[in-house]
Design an enzyme around this catalytic site. Structure first.
Site, short mmCIF file in Angstrom:
data_model
loop_
_atom_site.label_atom_id
_atom_site.label_comp_id
_atom_site.label_asym_id
_atom_site.label_seq_id
_atom_site.Cartn_x
_atom_site.Cartn_y
_atom_site.Cartn_z
N TYR A 138 -55.02 -21.62 -40.39
CA TYR A 138 -55.16 -20.73 -39.64
C TYR A 138 -55.21 -21.95 -38.68
CZ TYR A 138 -56.02 -17.01 -36.33
OH TYR A 138 -56.73 -15.79 -35.36
N ASP A 231 -56.30 -29.81 -36.32
CA ASP A 231 -56.86 -28.98 -35.36
C ASP A 231 -58.30 -28.54 -35.61
OD1 ASP A 231 -57.44 -26.32 -35.10
OD2 ASP A 231 -56.33 -25.51 -35.70
N LYS A 259 -64.02 -23.68 -29.55
CA LYS A 259 -65.82 -23.33 -30.48
C LYS A 259 -66.90 -24.00 -29.51
CE LYS A 259 -63.20 -21.30 -34.42
NZ LYS A 259 -63.58 -19.32 -34.81
#
Ligand SMILES: Cc1ncc(COP(=O)(O)O)c(C=O)c1O
Ligand SMILES: N[C@H](C=O)CCC(=O)O
Length: 417
Positions: A138, A231, A259
């Site tokens: 994702y 990622d 994050k």
């Protein structure tokens, strides 16, 4: 009370929420009024041990006092200037120092924006269109990569989202994680701008890379002239200061972060090789811009967080917590299962004995996972509501928190079959 808020929320929000995974909490999502250390405090005044941690960013736990102090100081001085500020230089300096691939950085506001920008950069740099991604990875909610995506996209049965033109999704080739045959086939046949992957999958539960997978992709992308993008929105500054690329010693061309680098405030970043990063406007012709890019609050929140991480305690404590808890869970489950842990994050899968691909994660007994999630909530322990998310630990998950969690898990797991 949570139930009243949830009832009213149905009137305002599709499915009652603003990010779909939150609606997976049954029988209805609890509403939170505060967080402190390893605990969330709900509107119903319950204290829950938190293994979700905002889906990963809060590696210091909730409301860490040094982050609070630094952000408060920044608030007093204003929070948006529309000009560069010292904090963005200081945060970029940290990223360049710690992340092996980072020679230059562009700050954006989410992991989604980071991967979107990285894809545009790779296309601009190579002059190619095709992207290769991996089933269940994702990379955020934009059009380029919502094909066979994990996380809430898989949880809610829209791994390939409606609303994305075929002309766009047809430009994406999808291979199975931990398999090098498929990427070799695609890369040798097609002109591929970028291969993008989570170096540890954290959006189908946790799936580590097998030996040779990351280095194999590094070799293949070099051979065929494609940009390799890691990622690291989840793994960046979680697997140590140098992220997964430092941990596994494989350096990509571009890295996306999010994050943790904002300390829990909205953030994303693309970083990587100077010659690729310099393609971005204003030095190059690949456009990116943002009113809130490098906003001082996220910069200061990230800086304060990384300064704490540099002391090392957060890594030692969070790893110990994840190790102890995951080992107890492994011992307490009485049916076939597997626990996948990498450093300070993990997930357990029931009814399967090995999970190294998204397909295997989908074959696990998800209904049992949901049952465990629900029962743990009654025991005041909050784990992700979806099998396709990850349990995270933090500096605040000390031995007392872990012991309480182990006792709760034991009570819940005793009759799971
Ligand atoms: C690996 C990965 N990439 C990208 C994203 C998108 O980040 P954001 O939710 O900040 O847009 C996420 C999480 O959502 C993620 O886990
Ligand atoms: N798995 C997602 C990010 O890592 C969870 C966050 C969300 O979708 O709200």
């Amino acid at each position: 009370m949570s139930q009243d808020l949830w009832r009213e929320a149905q009137n305002y929000f599709a499915g009652g929420v603003n990010s779909p995974v939150r609606a997976a909490v049954r029988p209805y999502p609890f509403y939170v009024k505060g967080g402190r250390g390893a605990y969330l405090i709900t509107e119903d005044s319950e204290e829950l041990i938190d293994y979700v941690l905002g889906y990963g960013p809060l590696i210091l736990g909730h409301a860490h006092q040094n982050v609070v102090r630094r952000v408060k100081e920044q608030l007093e001085r204003g929070w948006l200037y529309g000009t560069p500020s010292r904090a963005e230089v200081e945060l970029a300096r940290k990223i360049v120092r710690h992340v092996p691939s980072a020679q230059k950085v562009r700050f954006v506001n989410s992991g989604t924006e980071a991967t979107m920008t990285a894809i545009r950069l790779a296309r601009g740099f190579t002059g190619r269109k095709r992207i290769l991604k991996f089933d269940g990875n994702y990379h955020g909610a934009h059009d380029w990569l919502l094909v066979d995506a994990g996380s809430a996209a898989s949880e809610f049965g829209v791994a390939t989202s409606k609303g994305i033109p075929e002309e766009v999704s047809n430009l994406v080739s999808v291979c199975s994680y931990n398999d090098l045959t498929c990427p070799e086939k695609v890369l040798s046949k097609e002109d591929v701008a970028a291969v993008i992957l989570e170096p540890v999958m954290g959006n189908m539960g946790v799936i580590p890379p097998e030996d040779g997978f990351l280095s194999g992709l590094r070799e293949l992308t070099r051979t065929y002239g494609s940009v390799l993008i890691f990622d690291e929105v989840i793994t960046g500054f979680r697997l140590g200061l140098s992220g997964a690329q430092g941990h596994y010693r494989v350096v990509p061309d571009l890295t996306t972060l999010g994050k943790i680098i904002g300390g829990g405030f909205p953030i994303g970043a693309v970083c990587g090789k100077r010659e690729i990063m310099d393609q971005l406007t204003p030095s190059g012709k690949v456009f990116n811009a943002g009113t809130f890019n490098a906003n001082p609050i996220s910069m200061v929140g990230g800086l304060a967080t990384i300064e704490e991480l540099e002391k090392g305690k957060a890594y030692t404590t969070s790893e110990r917590a994840a190790k102890e808890l995951s080992e107890e869970i492994d011992e307490s489950i009485r049916i076939p299962h597997v626990v996948n842990r990498v450093y300070n994050f993990f997930q357990f899968f029931l009814g399967v004995t090995s999970v190294s691909t998204a397909k295997e994660a989908r074959e696990s007994r998800r209904e049992l996972y949901v049952k465990i999630h629900e029962r743990l909530l009654k025991e005041k322990v909050f784990i992700p509501p979806s099998q396709f998310e990850t349990l995270f630990t933090s500096e605040a998950h000390d031995s007392e928190v872990v012991s309480r969690s182990i006792e709760a898990f034991k009570r819940v797991l005793v009759d799971i079959n």
